[in-house]
Design a protein around this motif. Structure first.
Motif, PDB file in Angstrom:
ATOM      1  N   LEU A 114     -18.587 -50.712  -5.724  1.00 30.73           N
ATOM      2  CA  LEU A 114     -17.139 -50.774  -5.576  1.00 30.73           C
ATOM      3  C   LEU A 114     -16.488 -51.169  -6.895  1.00 30.73           C
ATOM      4  O   LEU A 114     -15.450 -50.608  -7.274  1.00 30.73           O
ATOM      5  N   SER A 115     -17.089 -52.106  -7.606  1.00 28.48           N
ATOM      6  CA  SER A 115     -16.567 -52.504  -8.912  1.00 28.48           C
ATOM      7  C   SER A 115     -16.531 -51.312  -9.861  1.00 28.48           C
ATOM      8  O   SER A 115     -15.547 -51.102 -10.589  1.00 28.48           O
ATOM      9  N   GLN A 116     -17.577 -50.523  -9.835  1.00 27.65           N
ATOM     10  CA  GLN A 116     -17.634 -49.345 -10.695  1.00 27.65           C
ATOM     11  C   GLN A 116     -16.529 -48.359 -10.331  1.00 27.65           C
ATOM     12  O   GLN A 116     -15.899 -47.753 -11.202  1.00 27.65           O
ATOM     13  N   ARG A 117     -16.274 -48.204  -9.030  1.00 27.11           N
ATOM     14  CA  ARG A 117     -15.202 -47.314  -8.580  1.00 27.11           C
ATOM     15  C   ARG A 117     -13.843 -47.788  -9.100  1.00 27.11           C
ATOM     16  O   ARG A 117     -12.934 -46.982  -9.315  1.00 27.11           O
ATOM     17  N   LEU A 118     -13.699 -49.101  -9.271  1.00 30.78           N
ATOM     18  CA  LEU A 118     -12.442 -49.668  -9.748  1.00 30.78           C
ATOM     19  C   LEU A 118     -12.370 -49.696 -11.269  1.00 30.78           C
ATOM     20  O   LEU A 118     -11.422 -50.250 -11.834  1.00 30.78           O
TER      21      LEU A 118
END
Length: 260
Positions: free
Chosen positions: A246-250
């Motif tokens: 999720l962090s990577q998506r953000l």
């Protein structure tokens, strides 16, 4: 800073009563807030005229939230990429463990759930998107508190003021909370060991945005009857990977670790 306007505060108090109830009558609002009946009548009339409240079909003296709030909420959701991205990844994490997965953000000294995927088990955690809980009593909350500066933490939890617990297992000592948050910083995982619900445990991991700030936390929650140390460790790694995705998506990019 200007002062708060009492009438606006009361109108917002009325709307917030609907966080826990799908519909309310004017007498129920009066009882819930302890306001004069005439004040409640005037506020409800104004909120209804502006479509923030609407009469329940077939029950004109009972009210529910109106379309205007849906419109405002939709605009907020469209702007909050976190909620959209979180839902998809939470679904995959939940499918891997068949337990309830939450994503929450920090709001003052509370957490607010912005995404949730339920377990398929008949016995599971009862919660909802939009629910608010004291941060220091939850895994997601303690994780996000661990990312605050000492000054920001002091503003939320003065060192001389005992914290309110939700269960006998909740942390109520400011000193103990600070020591516990340091352990979380070291491990990168946060556990709720029946601190918000005596029958539920959870493990949470941090979610970062493109600036490197911790903006949310993701957790796996399960009833104590299905929790054991081995599963806790397994789910900890699962949620760590889910939160990292999720962090990577953000837009987050972890710092380089140097040459291999």
């Amino acid at each position: 800073m200007g002062r708060a306007v009492p009438a606006v505060t009361r109108a917002l108090d009325i709307l917030e009563l609907f966080l826990d109830r799908p519909s309310l009558t004017a007498p129920e609002i009066t009882e819930g807030l302890g306001l004069p009946r005439t004040t409640v009548h005037e506020l409800v009339t104004t909120l209804t005229d502006r479509a923030y409240l609407i009469p329940t079909p077939g029950q004109p003296t009972r009210y529910r939230l109106g379309m205007r709030l849906f419109q405002l909420g939709s605009i907020f959701a469209d702007q909050l990429d976190l909620a959209n991205e979180a839902r998809e990844i939470a679904q995959r994490v939940a499918a891997s463990c068949d337990e309830t997965v939450h994503v929450a953000v920090l709001d003052g000294a509370d957490v607010v759930y912005v995404a949730k995927v339920d377990s398929t088990h008949p016995v599971r955690m009862v919660s909802a998107v939009g629910r608010r809980l004291p941060a220091h009593c939850t895994g997601v909350g303690k994780m996000m508190l661990s990312g605050l500066s000492p000054e920001a933490l002091d503003a939320r939890y003065p060192r001389d003021r005992e914290l309110t617990g939700m269960t006998p297992h909740s942390i109520t000592s400011p000193a103990r909370l600070r020591a516990h948050l340091e352990e979380i910083r070291q491990s990168g995982l946060s556990y709720d060991e029946c601190e918000s619900n005596e029958a539920v445990l959870c493990v949470a991991a941090p979610v970062y945005d493109h600036t490197g700030d911790m903006v949310a936390a993701m957790s796996v929650s399960a009833p104590s009857l299905r929790w054991n140390p081995e599963r806790g460790e397994e789910w900890g790694e699962l949620i760590r990977h889910g939160a990292a995705e999720l962090s990577q998506r953000l837009g987050h990019r972890p710092p380089a670790t140097g040459p291999s």
